[in-house]
Scaffold this active site. Sequence first.
Site, short mmCIF file in Angstrom:
data_model
loop_
_atom_site.label_atom_id
_atom_site.label_comp_id
_atom_site.label_asym_id
_atom_site.label_seq_id
_atom_site.Cartn_x
_atom_site.Cartn_y
_atom_site.Cartn_z
CB SER A 1 9.43 -16.66 8.24
OG SER A 1 9.04 -16.10 7.00
NE ARG A 2 17.21 -20.84 7.60
CZ ARG A 2 18.32 -21.24 8.22
NH1 ARG A 2 18.77 -20.54 9.25
NH2 ARG A 2 18.96 -22.32 7.84
#
Length: 316
Positions: free
Chosen positions: A280-281
Amino acid sequence: MANFDPLGDGSPIRFIQPGGGFCFGLELFWGRVRRSLLRTFFPGYVKRMESLRRGECPGCTHHIIDSRDLKNYANVCGYYFDSKTDPYDHRNHLAFARWGAMELLVFSFLLLLLSAGCGVLASMVHPAFWVGTVVAGGFWVFVLSFFRNPKRKIPEGPGVVVSPADGTITNIEEVEEPGFGKALRISIFLSVFNVHVNRSPMAGSVLRVRYFPGEFLDARSGDCSRRNEQLWLDMKSKEGGFAFRVKQIAGAIARRIVCRTAEGRNLAMGELYGMIKFGSRTDLLLPPEVVYEVAVQVGQKVRGGSTILLTLQNRL
């Protein structure tokens, strides 16, 4: 595409994992079964836990018996249990993120079946099928390691801002952020090998929590911040009193965002508040009026809760 209306509230948030999911659905189902069994066969336990329950939740529909139920509704329910009397409090201090328990059980079951099947084929067809057993074991270790939640030593000092996630710095830039204005954005990419829990970068109070469904582009894509599923946590810093935002953004593999905090609650610097499952981020956004000294650079590896991203200079 996600509905990024900066004046809107996003999609309704009904539990800590607003996007739902198969494993989370199983966990909610098991919760209903467990509560039914407790009410039928252990009414004394139910009554005792009700006496230990604290807080208020007017018109509560979450059916909270003990903290195992509260885990899934911690961001929308006003009840809580004192850590000194909660028989399950020790689960909050494990080196494993409790939000991944059902995923671990499901993968363990599937990988056990795969391993057993490969073992049968190896004994009946060809010894080479034992490779499948080894692969299954290795993948199980990977799933277990993904949900690790190591303890972190939180830095001390005036104006310190720590990383909200483990991973690699991919962007340090000025952007125009919806509902926020001009901002310094520091983006952190979390690969499948990183720790995936999220921590508050500063001490402060939660002003607003918004969840936006969306796509699942690669978290390194330039469009992912506009189009991917994400959750915005707007906060007011305790030191300086300015607003800042932390964004949990899903990626190509990560499709489940967890956030256990809610509007009006306080978070300490480095405090655990959620996670993003499987790559993810995480973005941190600060207003332009804050003077800061950046302590990291693009490409640098950081650790959530312990790596100092920047130091505030004026702190308003």
